[in-house]
Design a protein around this motif. Structure first.
Motif, short mmCIF file in Angstrom:
data_model
loop_
_atom_site.label_atom_id
_atom_site.label_comp_id
_atom_site.label_asym_id
_atom_site.label_seq_id
_atom_site.Cartn_x
_atom_site.Cartn_y
_atom_site.Cartn_z
N ILE A 1 9.45 -6.08 10.84
CA ILE A 1 10.55 -5.13 10.61
C ILE A 1 10.17 -3.71 11.05
CG2 ILE A 1 11.58 -6.36 8.64
CD1 ILE A 1 10.13 -4.39 6.76
N ILE A 2 11.21 -2.89 11.20
CA ILE A 2 11.03 -1.44 11.31
C ILE A 2 11.94 -0.85 10.25
CG2 ILE A 2 11.21 0.61 12.81
CD1 ILE A 2 10.98 -1.33 15.23
N ALA A 3 11.35 -0.58 9.07
CA ALA A 3 12.16 -0.21 7.91
C ALA A 3 12.93 1.09 8.15
CB ALA A 3 11.28 -0.08 6.67
N ARG A 4 12.37 2.00 8.94
CA ARG A 4 13.01 3.30 9.17
C ARG A 4 14.35 3.15 9.87
NH1 ARG A 4 9.60 8.41 11.07
NH2 ARG A 4 9.62 7.55 13.15
N ASN B 1 0.84 -1.20 0.00
CA ASN B 1 0.00 0.00 0.00
C ASN B 1 0.88 1.26 0.00
OD1 ASN B 1 -2.05 -1.89 0.38
ND2 ASN B 1 -2.93 -0.87 2.13
N PRO B 2 0.33 2.40 -0.38
CA PRO B 2 1.09 3.65 -0.27
C PRO B 2 1.45 3.95 1.20
CG PRO B 2 -0.93 3.97 -1.57
CD PRO B 2 -1.03 2.62 -0.94
N ASN B 3 2.57 4.61 1.40
CA ASN B 3 2.99 5.06 2.74
C ASN B 3 3.19 3.97 3.76
OD1 ASN B 3 3.37 7.93 2.74
ND2 ASN B 3 1.20 8.07 2.22
N THR B 4 3.62 2.81 3.32
CA THR B 4 3.86 1.72 4.26
C THR B 4 5.34 1.52 4.55
OG1 THR B 4 3.78 0.23 2.36
CG2 THR B 4 1.79 0.40 3.68
N GLY B 5 6.19 2.37 3.95
CA GLY B 5 7.64 2.26 4.17
C GLY B 5 8.35 1.57 3.01
N LYS B 6 7.74 1.56 1.85
CA LYS B 6 8.33 0.89 0.70
C LYS B 6 9.69 1.49 0.33
CE LYS B 6 5.53 0.83 -2.76
NZ LYS B 6 6.57 0.58 -3.81
N THR B 7 9.74 2.82 0.26
CA THR B 7 11.00 3.46 -0.09
C THR B 7 12.07 3.19 0.98
OG1 THR B 7 9.88 5.18 -1.37
CG2 THR B 7 12.08 5.70 -0.60
N SER B 8 11.65 3.26 2.24
CA SER B 8 12.60 2.99 3.34
C SER B 8 13.15 1.56 3.22
CB SER B 8 11.90 3.14 4.70
OG SER B 8 11.24 4.38 4.78
N ASP C 1 6.93 -0.75 15.35
CA ASP C 1 7.01 0.21 16.47
C ASP C 1 5.70 1.01 16.60
OD1 ASP C 1 7.62 1.32 13.95
OD2 ASP C 1 8.79 2.96 14.82
N VAL C 2 5.14 1.39 15.46
CA VAL C 2 3.88 2.16 15.47
C VAL C 2 2.75 1.29 16.02
CG1 VAL C 2 2.23 3.45 14.05
CG2 VAL C 2 4.66 3.48 13.46
N ASN D 1 5.92 -4.31 8.42
CA ASN D 1 6.60 -3.07 8.80
C ASN D 1 5.81 -2.27 9.85
OD1 ASN D 1 8.77 -1.28 8.60
ND2 ASN D 1 7.66 0.03 7.16
N MET D 2 6.43 -1.22 10.34
CA MET D 2 5.80 -0.30 11.32
C MET D 2 5.47 -1.03 12.62
SD MET D 2 5.21 2.73 9.62
CE MET D 2 5.22 3.26 7.90
P1 GDP Z 1 6.35 4.63 0.99
O1 GDP Z 1 5.43 5.77 0.71
O2 GDP Z 1 5.63 3.34 1.10
O3 GDP Z 1 7.51 4.58 0.06
O4 GDP Z 1 6.91 4.87 2.47
P2 GDP Z 1 8.21 5.65 2.97
O5 GDP Z 1 9.39 4.75 3.00
O6 GDP Z 1 8.35 6.93 2.23
O7 GDP Z 1 7.76 5.90 4.47
C1 GDP Z 1 6.67 6.74 4.81
C2 GDP Z 1 6.97 7.34 6.18
O8 GDP Z 1 6.97 6.31 7.17
C3 GDP Z 1 8.34 7.99 6.25
O9 GDP Z 1 8.25 9.11 7.07
C4 GDP Z 1 9.20 6.92 6.91
O10 GDP Z 1 10.30 7.44 7.63
C5 GDP Z 1 8.21 6.27 7.84
N1 GDP Z 1 8.51 4.87 8.15
C6 GDP Z 1 8.88 3.89 7.31
N2 GDP Z 1 9.04 2.73 7.97
C7 GDP Z 1 8.77 2.98 9.28
C8 GDP Z 1 8.73 2.17 10.45
O11 GDP Z 1 8.96 0.96 10.46
N3 GDP Z 1 8.40 2.81 11.62
C9 GDP Z 1 8.10 4.14 11.66
N4 GDP Z 1 7.78 4.67 12.84
N5 GDP Z 1 8.11 4.91 10.57
C10 GDP Z 1 8.43 4.35 9.39
#
Ligand code: GDP
Ligand code: K
Ligand code: MG
Length: 269
Positions: A142-145, A11-18, A117-118, A114-115
């Motif tokens: 995982i915690i991709a960040r 999904n969008p904003n799930t940490g794909k880029t991270s 921690d959240v 992912n996420m």
């Molecule tokens: P994408 O839109 O799926 O590519 O997601 P991004 O990698 O751009 O991540 C979206 C936001 O979530 C960014 O601010 C990341 O730093 C944050 N993020 C990604 N992975 C994690 C995680 O595991 N934990 C937390 N707390 N934030 C994360």
């Protein structure tokens, strides 16, 4: 070094880029998907075990936008060896909708949960082993960040030659099951993609799939219309799309009940 080609989906904003950055080196080939202005990014895995292909973030395969049509087109026509599905643990229910559609495809798949921690902060406790048992595919928290768990995920992806898995087979009820059977007789062979998957995608209104099945579209349309009418007449659902969504929602809710626990003060599941 092997030649794995791993499709990163979620999904969008799930940490794909991270996650992409955590798993690949600094070099990534960037271009556009053919015919559209959607960015295509391919990175070499750090352990050199293959290439990671970044795909647009989507909630469902049925295209509402250019981004979404890229994904179906990729799954049907491009070559890849496995799927890495990133799932937001704090929004499990919503995210699993795409996961179900990918599991129905029957390609090797690993889930990066992912996420974590959240989810924890929101009082959501996910038993990832149980979730893995329910979905019958590997699930790595995982915690991709911060990169936490990414090494384990990396090892899991690299671990073995991937074979086809049994596609997830949800029971869509007598009307749609009969419909799917009829459709399968009309759907031509296409890159080893399960005809059942193509039929279901067609029925739920995936326009990219309709385009793909152009040659038998008029006959398929008649069968699909008939199914939609019968579902309404027999008061099974408001529409085929609603019925498919209902079946999947029930499946997903059972999985969440079996593998998640939410503390009283949590805001959402
Ligand atoms: P994408 O839109 O799926 O590519 O997601 P991004 O990698 O751009 O991540 C979206 C936001 O979530 C960014 O601010 C990341 O730093 C944050 N993020 C990604 N992975 C994690 C995680 O595991 N934990 C937390 N707390 N934030 C994360
Ligand atoms: K983003
Ligand atoms: Mg991104």
């Amino acid at each position: 070094m092997n030649t794995s080609q791993i499709a990163l989906l979620g999904n969008p904003n799930t940490g794909k880029t991270s996650l992409f950055n955590a798993l690949t080196g600094s070099y990534a080939y960037v271009g556009n998907w053919s015919g559209v202005t959607v960015e295509k990014k391919i990175g070499e895995m750090r352990n050199k075990q293959g290439k990671l292909i970044d795909l647009p973030g989507i909630y469902t395969l049925s295209p509402l936008s250019q981004d979404e049509s890229v994904v179906t087109n990729f799954l049907v026509n491009e070559s890849f060896t496995e799927i890495l599905n990133i799932v937001d643990a704090s929004q499990l229910k919503r995210n699993l909708n795409l996961t179900v559609q990918l599991l129905e495809l029957g390609r090797p798949i690993t889930i990066g949960l992912n996420m974590m921690d959240v989810a924890r902060q929101r009082g959501i406790h996910i038993d990832s082993n149980q979730l893995s048992k329910e979905l019958k595919v590997p699930v790595i928290p995982i915690i991709a960040r911060t990169g936490q768990g990414c090494e384990r995920l990396n090892n899991c992806i690299a671990s073995e030659e991937k074979e086809m898995i049994d596609p997830l087979r949800l029971d869509y009820g007598p009307i749609l099951e009969e419909t799917i059977k009829k459709m399968k007789d009309l759907i031509p062979e296409c890159n080893g993609i399960p005809k059942r998957w193509m039929a279901i995608q067609y029925l739920e209104g995936n326009s990219e799939m309709m385009k793909q099945l152009e040659s038998s579209d008029s006959e398929l349309k008649i069968i699909a219309k008939e199914a939609d009418r019968t579902l309404k007449e027999e008061k099974v659902a408001k529409s085929t799309q609603h019925h498919i969504a209902d079946v999947r929602d029930k499946f997903i809710q059972n999985i969440i009940d079996a593998s998640c626990e939410v503390k009283i003060h949590a805001k959402e599941t």
